[in-house]
Design a protein around this motif. Structure first.
Motif, PDB file in Angstrom:
ATOM      1  N   ARG A  33      14.095  -5.768   1.420  1.00  0.00           N
ATOM      2  CA  ARG A  33      12.858  -5.851   2.436  1.00  0.00           C
ATOM      3  C   ARG A  33      11.421  -6.202   2.077  1.00  0.00           C
ATOM      4  N   TYR A  34      11.091  -5.665   0.895  1.00  0.00           N
ATOM      5  CA  TYR A  34       9.600  -5.992   0.569  1.00  0.00           C
ATOM      6  C   TYR A  34       9.421  -6.581  -0.769  1.00  0.00           C
ATOM      7  N   ALA A  35      10.711  -7.207  -1.120  1.00  0.00           N
ATOM      8  CA  ALA A  35      10.539  -7.988  -2.588  1.00  0.00           C
ATOM      9  C   ALA A  35       9.861  -7.144  -3.609  1.00  0.00           C
ATOM     10  N   LEU A  36      10.015  -5.687  -3.735  1.00  0.00           N
ATOM     11  CA  LEU A  36       9.214  -4.967  -4.701  1.00  0.00           C
ATOM     12  C   LEU A  36      10.115  -4.777  -6.058  1.00  0.00           C
ATOM     13  N   LYS A  37       9.296  -4.605  -7.140  1.00  0.00           N
ATOM     14  CA  LYS A  37      10.198  -4.615  -8.281  1.00  0.00           C
ATOM     15  C   LYS A  37      10.519  -3.021  -8.482  1.00  0.00           C
ATOM     16  N   THR A  38      11.757  -2.894  -8.602  1.00  0.00           N
ATOM     17  CA  THR A  38      12.425  -1.354  -8.622  1.00  0.00           C
ATOM     18  C   THR A  38      13.082  -1.443 -10.133  1.00  0.00           C
ATOM     19  N   GLY A  95      -0.347   9.288  -6.042  1.00  0.00           N
ATOM     20  CA  GLY A  95      -0.575   8.541  -7.091  1.00  0.00           C
ATOM     21  C   GLY A  95      -1.564   7.274  -6.641  1.00  0.00           C
ATOM     22  N   ALA A  96      -1.203   6.275  -7.272  1.00  0.00           N
ATOM     23  CA  ALA A  96      -2.006   5.285  -7.033  1.00  0.00           C
ATOM     24  C   ALA A  96      -1.980   4.612  -5.374  1.00  0.00           C
ATOM     25  N   GLY A  97      -3.056   3.912  -5.180  1.00  0.00           N
ATOM     26  CA  GLY A  97      -3.054   3.691  -3.676  1.00  0.00           C
ATOM     27  C   GLY A  97      -2.155   2.098  -3.412  1.00  0.00           C
ATOM     28  N   THR A  98      -2.254   1.476  -4.322  1.00  0.00           N
ATOM     29  CA  THR A  98      -1.160   0.307  -4.117  1.00  0.00           C
ATOM     30  C   THR A  98       0.192   0.535  -5.250  1.00  0.00           C
ATOM     31  N   VAL A  99       1.217  -0.052  -4.628  1.00  0.00           N
ATOM     32  CA  VAL A  99       2.405  -0.066  -5.461  1.00  0.00           C
ATOM     33  C   VAL A  99       2.883  -1.057  -6.164  1.00  0.00           C
ATOM     34  N   ASN A 100       2.912  -1.097  -7.249  1.00  0.00           N
ATOM     35  CA  ASN A 100       3.407  -2.518  -7.788  1.00  0.00           C
ATOM     36  C   ASN A 100       4.857  -2.343  -8.207  1.00  0.00           C
ATOM     37  N   LEU A 141       9.170   4.902   4.495  1.00  0.00           N
ATOM     38  CA  LEU A 141      10.341   5.742   3.735  1.00  0.00           C
ATOM     39  C   LEU A 141      10.660   6.928   4.682  1.00  0.00           C
ATOM     40  N   ASN A 142       9.769   7.394   5.461  1.00  0.00           N
ATOM     41  CA  ASN A 142       9.655   8.756   6.128  1.00  0.00           C
ATOM     42  C   ASN A 142      10.668   8.548   7.249  1.00  0.00           C
ATOM     43  N   ASN A 143      10.258   7.265   7.848  1.00  0.00           N
ATOM     44  CA  ASN A 143      11.217   6.907   9.204  1.00  0.00           C
ATOM     45  C   ASN A 143      12.582   6.400   8.886  1.00  0.00           C
ATOM     46  N   GLU A 144      12.500   5.546   7.742  1.00  0.00           N
ATOM     47  CA  GLU A 144      13.884   5.121   7.407  1.00  0.00           C
ATOM     48  C   GLU A 144      14.816   5.918   7.031  1.00  0.00           C
ATOM     49  N   LEU A 145      14.412   7.072   6.318  1.00  0.00           N
ATOM     50  CA  LEU A 145      15.475   8.047   5.587  1.00  0.00           C
ATOM     51  C   LEU A 145      15.434   9.062   6.715  1.00  0.00           C
ATOM     52  N   LYS A 146      14.729   9.295   7.871  1.00  0.00           N
ATOM     53  CA  LYS A 146      14.692  10.053   8.872  1.00  0.00           C
ATOM     54  C   LYS A 146      14.494  11.660   8.266  1.00  0.00           C
ATOM     55  N   PRO A 189       0.867  -1.096   0.127  1.00  0.00           N
ATOM     56  CA  PRO A 189       0.084  -0.026  -0.057  1.00  0.00           C
ATOM     57  C   PRO A 189       0.949   1.149  -0.170  1.00  0.00           C
ATOM     58  N   ARG A 190       0.494   2.302  -0.909  1.00  0.00           N
ATOM     59  CA  ARG A 190       1.171   3.605  -0.914  1.00  0.00           C
ATOM     60  C   ARG A 190       1.460   4.049   0.247  1.00  0.00           C
ATOM     61  N   ALA A 191       0.532   3.943   1.301  1.00  0.00           N
ATOM     62  CA  ALA A 191       0.594   4.955   2.458  1.00  0.00           C
ATOM     63  C   ALA A 191       1.542   4.087   3.390  1.00  0.00           C
ATOM     64  N   LYS A 192       1.640   2.765   3.492  1.00  0.00           N
ATOM     65  CA  LYS A 192       2.600   1.984   4.093  1.00  0.00           C
ATOM     66  C   LYS A 192       4.121   2.334   3.826  1.00  0.00           C
TER      67      LYS A 192
END
Ligand SMILES: [Zn+2]
Length: 253
Positions: free
Chosen positions: A239-244, A35-40, A13-18, A5-8
Motif C-alpha cells: 500500500r505505501y511502498a514502505l521497507k519492512t 518514536g521518530a516522527g517520520t517512518v523509514n 493502522l488503528n482503522n485498518e486493524l479495527k 509520517p508516524r501519525a498517519k
C-alpha cells in the motif's frame, strides 16, 4: 522506498486493524511508545522484548509492530525490565505499536485467517467467543485426514513440532484459535468441529477433549502467531511502498 509520517501510519493502522472493536482486550492496542516522527522502515515481531528492540535498532527500523506489546492493563510503574525496555526504544527513537486480539481475528491479516490459508482449510465460519467477540475461524479440509498426517502438514508449514490430544476419529472440520486459545474447546464442540488447533498446550484441555471426543493440536504459541504481523507487513509494503522486515525470535513454546 517511501517514508510516511508516524501519525498517519498510526491512524491508518488503528482503522485498518479495527482496534475500536476490542475495548476489553487487556493489551493496550495501538501506539504504546512514540518514536521518530517520520517512518523509514517498519519492523514486525511477535514479542516486545530486548532482543527484538536491539535487532530493530541494528536494522534501522523506526516503527515496530508487535502482537504482544509492553503495556497490558495500565502502567503502574516503570522500573527494572520495563525501564530497560522502554529506554531501549526511546534511545533508538523507535515507535512500538501493539495489536493483540484484533490481530488474532482480523478477517484478512489475522493469525487465524492466515493459518487457515496456509493450511488450505476452506473457511466456513467464526467461533470461539472471547471478551464478547468470536476470535477464531473454522473450516473444512478438502479431504478427510488422519491426525498424524494433519500434524505433519502443520509442522512442515509452520516449522514447529506440534503435540496433540487424540480423542477424535478423523480430521475434517478444523477450528483455529492462535496462542493460548484452548478455551475455545466449548465452542468447538457446539460448532461440530472435530479438530481444534491452538498454540499453547493446556493441562485443563485433556479431560474436556477426552469427554467431547475431540482432537486438539497444540502447534506452539509463537508458531501460530507470526503470520498476522507478517501479513500486516506485506500489506504496508504494497500500500505505501514502505521497507519492512520481520524479526524472528522463536520461543519454541
Ligand atoms: Zn499470543
Amino acid at each position: 522506498m517511501k517514508t510516511i509520517p508516524r501519525a498517519k501510519l498510526e491512524t491508518f493502522l488503528n482503522n485498518e486493524l479495527k482496534l475500536s472493536e476490542f475495548p476489553k482486550d487487556e493489551s493496550a492496542n495501538g501506539l504504546q511508545v512514540e518514536g521518530a516522527g517520520t517512518v523509514n522502515k517498519i519492523g514486525l515481531a511477535v514479542d516486545a522484548c530486548d532482543y527484538v528492540f536491539e535487532a530493530a535498532a541494528e536494522k534501522h527500523i523506526d516503527f515496530l509492530i508487535v502482537h504482544h506489546g509492553l503495556i497490558w492493563g495500565g502502567i503502574r510503574s516503570i522500573h527494572g525490565i520495563m525501564k530497560k525496555r522502554i529506554k531501549a526504544l526511546l534511545d533508538a527513537d523507535i515507535s512500538l505499536y501493539a495489536c493483540h486480539l484484533p490481530l488474532d481475528c482480523h478477517p484478512d491479516y489475522g493469525n487465524n485467517a492466515q493459518l487457515l490459508n496456509v493450511l488450505t482449510i476452506k473457511r466456513i465460519g467464526e467461533f470461539g467467543e472471547y471478551h464478547g467477540k468470536r476470535i477464531g475461524y473454522w473450516g473444512s479440509l478438502t479431504k478427510e485426514s488422519s491426525l498424524k498426517d494433519f500434524m505433519g502438514k502443520v509442522d512442515r508449514t509452520l516449522n514447529t513440532r506440534s503435540t496433540a490430544l487424540s480423542f477424535g476419529k478423523k480430521v475434517r472440520k478444523v477450528g483455529i484459535v492462535s496462542g493460548g486459545g484452548w478455551s475455545a474447546i466449548y465452542d468447538a464442540e457446539k460448532t461440530g468441529i472435530d479438530t481444534l488447533l491452538v498454540g499453547e498446550p493446556s493441562h485443563s484441555a485433556y479431560t474436556l477433549a477426552q469427554e467431547m471426543k475431540l482432537n486438539v493440536v497444540f502447534a506452539g504459541h509463537y508458531a501460530t502467531e507470526t503470520l498476522g504481523v507478517k501479513a500486516v507487513g506485506e500489506m504496508l509494503k504494497k500500500r505505501y511502498a514502505l521497507k519492512t522486515e520481520f524479526i524472528d525470535h522463536p520461543t519454541g513454546l
